[in-house]
Motif scaffolding. Structure first.
Motif, short mmCIF file in Angstrom:
data_model
loop_
_atom_site.label_atom_id
_atom_site.label_comp_id
_atom_site.label_asym_id
_atom_site.label_seq_id
_atom_site.Cartn_x
_atom_site.Cartn_y
_atom_site.Cartn_z
N SER A 190 4.88 7.08 11.09
CA SER A 190 4.42 5.92 11.86
C SER A 190 5.43 5.49 12.91
CB SER A 190 4.15 4.74 10.93
OG SER A 190 5.37 4.23 10.42
N GLY A 191 6.59 6.16 12.99
CA GLY A 191 7.65 5.71 13.89
C GLY A 191 8.28 4.42 13.42
N PHE B 29 -0.11 5.77 8.60
CA PHE B 29 -0.37 5.63 7.18
C PHE B 29 -1.20 6.82 6.66
CE2 PHE B 29 -2.67 3.66 3.56
CZ PHE B 29 -1.60 3.14 2.86
N LEU B 30 -2.21 7.21 7.44
CA LEU B 30 -3.06 8.33 7.04
C LEU B 30 -2.28 9.64 7.02
CD1 LEU B 30 -6.39 7.44 8.88
CD2 LEU B 30 -5.95 7.41 6.42
N PRO C 92 0.80 -1.22 0.00
CA PRO C 92 0.00 0.00 0.00
C PRO C 92 0.83 1.28 0.00
CG PRO C 92 -0.10 -1.07 2.15
CD PRO C 92 0.60 -2.02 1.23
N THR C 93 2.06 1.23 0.54
CA THR C 93 2.84 2.47 0.53
C THR C 93 3.25 2.81 -0.90
OG1 THR C 93 4.91 1.27 0.95
CG2 THR C 93 3.72 2.08 2.87
N HIS D 40 5.30 -6.12 11.16
CA HIS D 40 5.61 -7.02 12.27
C HIS D 40 7.11 -7.24 12.47
CE1 HIS D 40 1.37 -7.67 12.59
NE2 HIS D 40 1.31 -8.05 11.33
N ASP D 41 7.92 -6.36 11.95
CA ASP D 41 9.37 -6.50 12.12
C ASP D 41 9.95 -5.29 12.82
OD1 ASP D 41 9.54 -9.00 10.74
OD2 ASP D 41 9.26 -7.90 8.87
N GLY D 42 9.32 -4.92 13.93
CA GLY D 42 9.75 -3.72 14.65
C GLY D 42 8.61 -2.71 14.66
N ASN D 43 8.89 -1.51 15.20
CA ASN D 43 7.83 -0.52 15.35
C ASN D 43 7.41 0.10 14.03
OD1 ASN D 43 7.82 -0.81 18.09
ND2 ASN D 43 9.36 0.79 18.42
N GLY D 44 6.14 0.47 13.95
CA GLY D 44 5.65 1.29 12.85
C GLY D 44 5.66 0.59 11.51
N ILE D 45 5.53 1.40 10.47
CA ILE D 45 5.55 0.89 9.10
C ILE D 45 7.02 0.79 8.66
CG2 ILE D 45 4.94 1.40 6.70
CD1 ILE D 45 2.46 2.90 7.85
N ARG D 46 7.45 -0.39 8.26
CA ARG D 46 8.86 -0.60 7.96
C ARG D 46 9.05 -1.19 6.58
NH1 ARG D 46 11.14 0.14 12.93
NH2 ARG D 46 13.23 -0.32 12.18
#
Lengths: 764, 278
Positions: free
Chosen positions: B103-104, A699-700, A657-658, B19-25
């Motif tokens: 997202s951090g 995301f938003l 999605p990104t 699921h591989d650490g914080n936030g979107i990665r």
């Protein structure tokens, strides 16, 4: 309302739908009696007659009064707009695959014997059809564009509610009387006075009715509720509302009256949390609780599902599953550019979480100042999976409006009509859905015209642009004919009460009374076009493995040879695709879309405004795909186009999605000031737990910073949707996102169901 | 700062990893692994060189097979493993910078085993940290301390696998003993870097009462208070077919939520907070 009461109301709503002929009969009788009078006055008399004579009801468990039809979710016929399709479809309407209605034999004979013979030759459709120039007709027949609104009244507008909530109906009448004294010849004022008086009588009927049925109430609690309705109606019949309840009651009556006048989709409520806020704070100061306010919201949200629109079978394919368009937008900015999220914004979402139906079509405006708390509430609501709320981005939409000559304060006040159409509430007549323009069809036609003979890729691109110019002009011409039809045959004086500057100018919205006058035309097929152009560029002009004339022949044969089949796979699997954050392909789409936008905005409508571009399909990507042959993105003839408007072609985005957001952000979203649409489907696991919610808010925020206008989500697994297909009776309340609106999944035609299931699901 | 002469062999770059650490990665999967865990869900990660994977399901049966993934029209042939320079990789990873920011999140290097390509990964981590990107690694801890030490100078987070605690059983089952895993783990904790132990729950291998208890004891002795449990799944099964390799856990069912809950309680009894799925 407690859970059981909500469930009872929901169950009562979703029985079989009836075809209702009541309005058509009252309207027709009035029209026959008013022959010889000016059209605008006749329209007012007809609407007034409906308000005076239509049967009224208050349903069990309802807290607010006002029903458009006696039976819930009935379809109202408007033969004054287009009597022909109704005649053709009377027998098939109860069995058609999309949006069926039961038509009684009595109604059929009334229609055939009385209504149809009168309206044939006298309708809006007749006026429009006879005026469409041959060349426009030809281009329409080639399916390059589709003109809308030739068979129904004018909706797609946000009335301004502030004035009537402040002045009351009596105050408004006084104001119009004064104007009428100054300009006694102005027909608009005369027409408006007729309808407003009728609306007052209509509300008075409800006051009496509520009082009467209160006497037979089963218990004291119900007696009290009905007496509250009676008292509110007695008051707002003339005076301004003072409580949240009274304000909602008046709000709802205005909506119904506008529906009786137009019988059209998307007379949208706009920024409900803003104009209702002072009533909320007033009530809270007087000791009311948030829970009591929420009860009223529950009732109102449920009522918005009681109104559905009867469309022709063809129109129902384009707008499947009843996008009635009670679109309410929460949050956003105040006139000084500060964040305008308030307590009512939260309550509106919370009340929705208890209802989870397709209406109201809630949306949330986000910007750099949106509080994280509100974004979390938004993400939690999205997680419920109904596709509501959809998200709009102030950071691109406000500047977009500045580029259209809208004042800064008005731009900050924008809201949304119908699905995703952008509009300034109470100030715009935008004809937001006047036409759809099939960009992919233009590419097909351009290649066919010259049998693929182009010196180089640049020459092809130029030819596509030239054809876009040519057909955009014809589309504008055709749209103006439809516009004139509405102006001359179906003005909406009641709606014009609520749109500035109609009263000052003494002009109906259809005649240029509004402050902002746009005509919105959607460019469709940009994802397939980007992918096709990229493949042609690479395969025919760079690698030269196939010449364009050869490719054109293979496309003409729908990839049906052995070599064709292999090529098709190669084009699908090897060519880069829009939606994967690849500059080379994304920029091709961006170039053509920007060209379309620039071409469109050069054309003027009849109200002194310009045409503005949008990019959304509603559900039209299926019928619009059906008329395009095989294309160089590996799409077979007749296969659907990419859904949404800016979404990638189904299954062609494989980087998550990104990457999709990055691709969409390369299209110049600022130009799409009529609105655009991006669908995204997440597996419920992506939003699981508090971590899932926080990732969604991140995301938003990235979406916002990327300056994309709009996004909406389906959060449902393909397994659930498949299960619903097999056992629809178990999933009759499963609400999912179709396009700019949500619908009940099992109500949708199989083709649209399949399309939704096939959309790429982001898991991880 | 870093030389583009050093190349790294990467078999997958997965954006939007949650699921591989914080936030979107974005997770970078490095190719090559010294271990041979029978349950491995990324069999294409094992060999330290590019290899061709074939999915018969998509094969269009061309008259003559090109054996070339760039030509194969059905995408049945997929090349696993491509060489990247640090600057190419960093360019690619920056594409989602905005998402990391909001997202951090950040970048996580996984494998395979990152320690096998220590020089490349260290250079990439350093470049990312210089850009303000949060960086993490996932490792089995099997490799020289010097390498792990170098690598973790530029990490904000290390996700560290603890699989089989008995040195001999580990040697027989995985191909390497566990002493080095424990030693490196302890040394890593001296560095005051955030370390999250991750335990794959594999029926018959790691998810044996004795082993789980040893892991829990070890983690709590080390003074940590959290652990991620990664329940067994068969998502990698198809890839074994594509690589013509045998998958040994075909008959093995995933754990029920009830069974997972028992394991969770065991770890919690050691005062550890447990996250399922990481």
């Amino acid at each position: 309302m407690d859970k059981q009461r909500i469930e009872r109301r929901k169950d009562a709503l979703f029985s079989a739908r009836d075809f209702s002929i009541e309005r058509a009969c009252i309207y027709t009788t009035s029209w026959q009696e008013s022959e010889g009078l000016p059209v605008i006055v006749r329209r007012a008399l007809a609407t007034a007659a409906v308000l005076d004579n239509v049967a009224i009801s208050i349903r069990d468990d309802e807290l607010l009064a006002g029903n458009r039809t006696i039976r819930p979710r009935s379809g109202i016929a408007s033969p004054e707009m287009d009597p022909y399709w109704i005649l053709d479809e009377l027998d098939s309407m109860s069995t058609r695959p999309q949006d069926s209605f039961i038509v009684s034999e009595t109604d059929k004979s009334i229609y055939r014997e009385q209504l149809y013979p009168y309206w044939a030759g006298r309708s809006l459709k007749d006026a429009v059809n006879s005026a469409i120039p041959a060349e426009v007709r030809c281009a329409q027949a080639e399916n390059i564009f589709k003109l809308n609104q030739t068979d129904k009244g004018q909706g797609h507008i946000i009335p301004g509610y502030e004035t009537v909530l402040a002045a009351g109906l009596g105050g408004l009448r006084t104001k119009i009387e004064q104007l009428r004294n100054q300009s006694p010849d102005c027909l608009l004022y005369q027409a408006q006075t007729l309808i407003l008086a009728a609306l007052q009588r209509h509300i008075a009927r409800y006051a009496v009715f509520a009082g009467e049925i209160a006497e037979c109430a089963a218990d004291d609690a119900r007696y009290g509720e009905l007496q509250r309705i009676a008292a509110a109606c007695r008051k707002i019949e003339n005076a301004a509302p003072e409580t949240f309840f009274e304000a909602c009651q008046l709000f709802w009556f205005i909506n119904l009256a506008a529906q009786y006048e137009s019988n059209a989709s998307s007379i949208s409520p706009g920024r409900f949390d803003q104009y209702m806020y002072r009533f909320y704070t007033g009530d809270i100061a007087h000791g009311m609780t948030d829970g009591q306010i929420k009860d009223i919201l529950h009732c109102l949200w449920l009522k918005m599902n009681d109104v559905v629109l009867l469309r022709s079978a063809d129109s129902a394919r384009y707008f499947a599953g009843f996008p009635t368009g009670y679109t309410i937008i929460l949050g956003g900015l105040n006139p000084r550019g500060r964040c305008s999220v308030n307590e009512l914004s939260y309550l509106a979402l919370e009340a929705y979480q208890d209802i989870c139906l397709p209406q109201p079509n809630l949306g949330v405006r986000i910007n750099e100042l949106t509080p994280q708390q509100f974004l979390i509430k938004t993400a939690e609501t999205i997680r419920l999976g109904t596709g509501i709320p959809q998200i709009f981005n102030d950071e691109v939409i406000v500047p977009g409006f500045l580029g259209r000559g809208v004042s800064l304060e008005d731009a900050r006040d924008y809201s949304v009509v119908g699905c995703v159409e952008l509009s300034i509430p109470g100030k715009t007549y935008g004809l937001h859905d006047i036409a759809l323009f099939n960009l992919l069809k233009v590419l097909e036609l351009t290649i066919q015209e010259r049998n693929g003979q182009f010196d180089d890729f640049a020459a092809l691109l130029e030819a596509v642009k030239a054809n876009t110019d040519k057909y955009a002009e014809l589309m504008a011409e055709g749209s103006n004919v439809v516009e004139a039809g509405h102006r001359d045959h179906a003005p909406t004086p009641f709606l014009s009460v609520f749109v500035e500057d109609c009263l000052d100018k003494g002009a109906d919205v259809s005649a240029g009374g509004a402050r902002y006058n746009f005509s919105g035309v959607q460019g469709i097929g940009i994802a397939n076009l980007s992918d096709s152009l990229y493949n042609i560029k690479k395969t025919c002009f760079e690698q030269k493995t196939v010449s364009l004339p050869e490719l054109a022949a293979i496309l003409g044969g729908d990839y049906r040879s052995d070599a064709g089949g292999r090529l098709k796979n190669q084009l699908i699997n090897k060519g880069m695709k829009y939606g994967n954050d690849c500059d080379e392909v994304d920029e091709l789409g961006a170039e053509v879309l920007a060209h379309y936008c620039k071409t469109v905005e050069r054309h003027h409508n009849l109200r002194g405004g310009i045409f503005i571009p949008g990019a959304y399909t509603v559900s039209a990507h299926i019928p619009l795909g059906a008329v395009v042959g095989a294309t160089a993105d590996g799409r077979m003839a007749g296969e659907q186009l990419a859904d949404g408007g800016l979404s990638p072609m189904t299954g062609r985005d494989c980087k998550g999605p990104t990457a999709v957001l990055k691709s969409v952000s390369k299209l110049d979203n600022y130009l799409l000031s009529n609105g655009s649409l991006l669908n995204m489907k997440f597996h419920p696991s992506a939003l699981a737990g508090q971590t899932g919610i926080l990732n969604m808010t991140g995301f938003l925020r990235a979406f916002m910073k990327l300056k994309i206008q709009h996004i909406q989500f389906n959060v449902v697994s393909a397994d659930t949707l498949r299960a619903a297909q097999f056992a629809p009776e178990k999933y009759k309340n499963l609400v999912i996102r179709v396009a700019g609106y949500s619908a009940i999944f099992v109500d949708l035609d199989k083709a649209i169901q399949e399309d939704i299931i096939k959309r790429t699901e982001h898991v991880f | 700062m870093y030389s583009d002469d050093v190349k790294g062999l990467v078999f997958n770059i997965q954006r939007y990893s949650l699921h591989d650490g914080n936030g979107i990665r974005t997770t970078v999967f490095m190719k090559g692994c010294p271990l041979r865990c029978p349950w491995c869900c990324n069999p294409e990660s094992l060999l330290p060189q590019p290899e061709l994977m074939k999915d018969e399901e998509y094969c269009l049966h061309c008259v003559v097979c090109s054996r070339d993934d760039e030509i194969c029209p059905g995408n049945a042939l997929l090349l696993q493993g491509r060489w990247w320079s640090v600057s190419q990789l960093v360019d690619e990873l920056q594409k989602d910078y905005l998402f990391f920011l909001t997202s951090g999140g950040g970048v996580t290097f996984s494998g395979g085993e990152v320690l096998l390509q220590c020089e490349f990964v260290t250079a990439a981590l350093q470049a990312l940290v210089n850009l303000g990107v949060h960086a993490a690694i996932e490792t089995s801890g099997i490799g020289d301390w010097q390498r792990l030490d170098a690598l973790t100078n530029f990490c904000g987070l290390v996700m560290y696998d603890l699989k089989i605690m008995d040195d001999e059983v580990s040697r027989v089952t995985l191909g390497t003993g566990s002493r080095i895993v424990k030693d490196n783990f302890r040394r890593l904790l001296q560095k005051k870097i955030k370390v999250i132990p991750r335990v794959p729950l594999i029926p018959g291998y790691t998810a044996l009462p004795q082993n789980l208890q040893e892991i829990a004891e070890f983690v709590s002795e080390c003074g940590l208070n959290e652990v991620d449990l990664l329940p067994f799944h068969q998502y990698g099964r198809k890839k074994y077919q594509r690589l013509n390799k045998e998958y040994k856990l075909t008959e093995q069912l995933p754990f029920s939520t009830l069974e997972i809950d028992v394991v969770k309680k065991l770890f919690e009894s050691y005062g550890l907070s447990v996250r399922i799925g990481g």
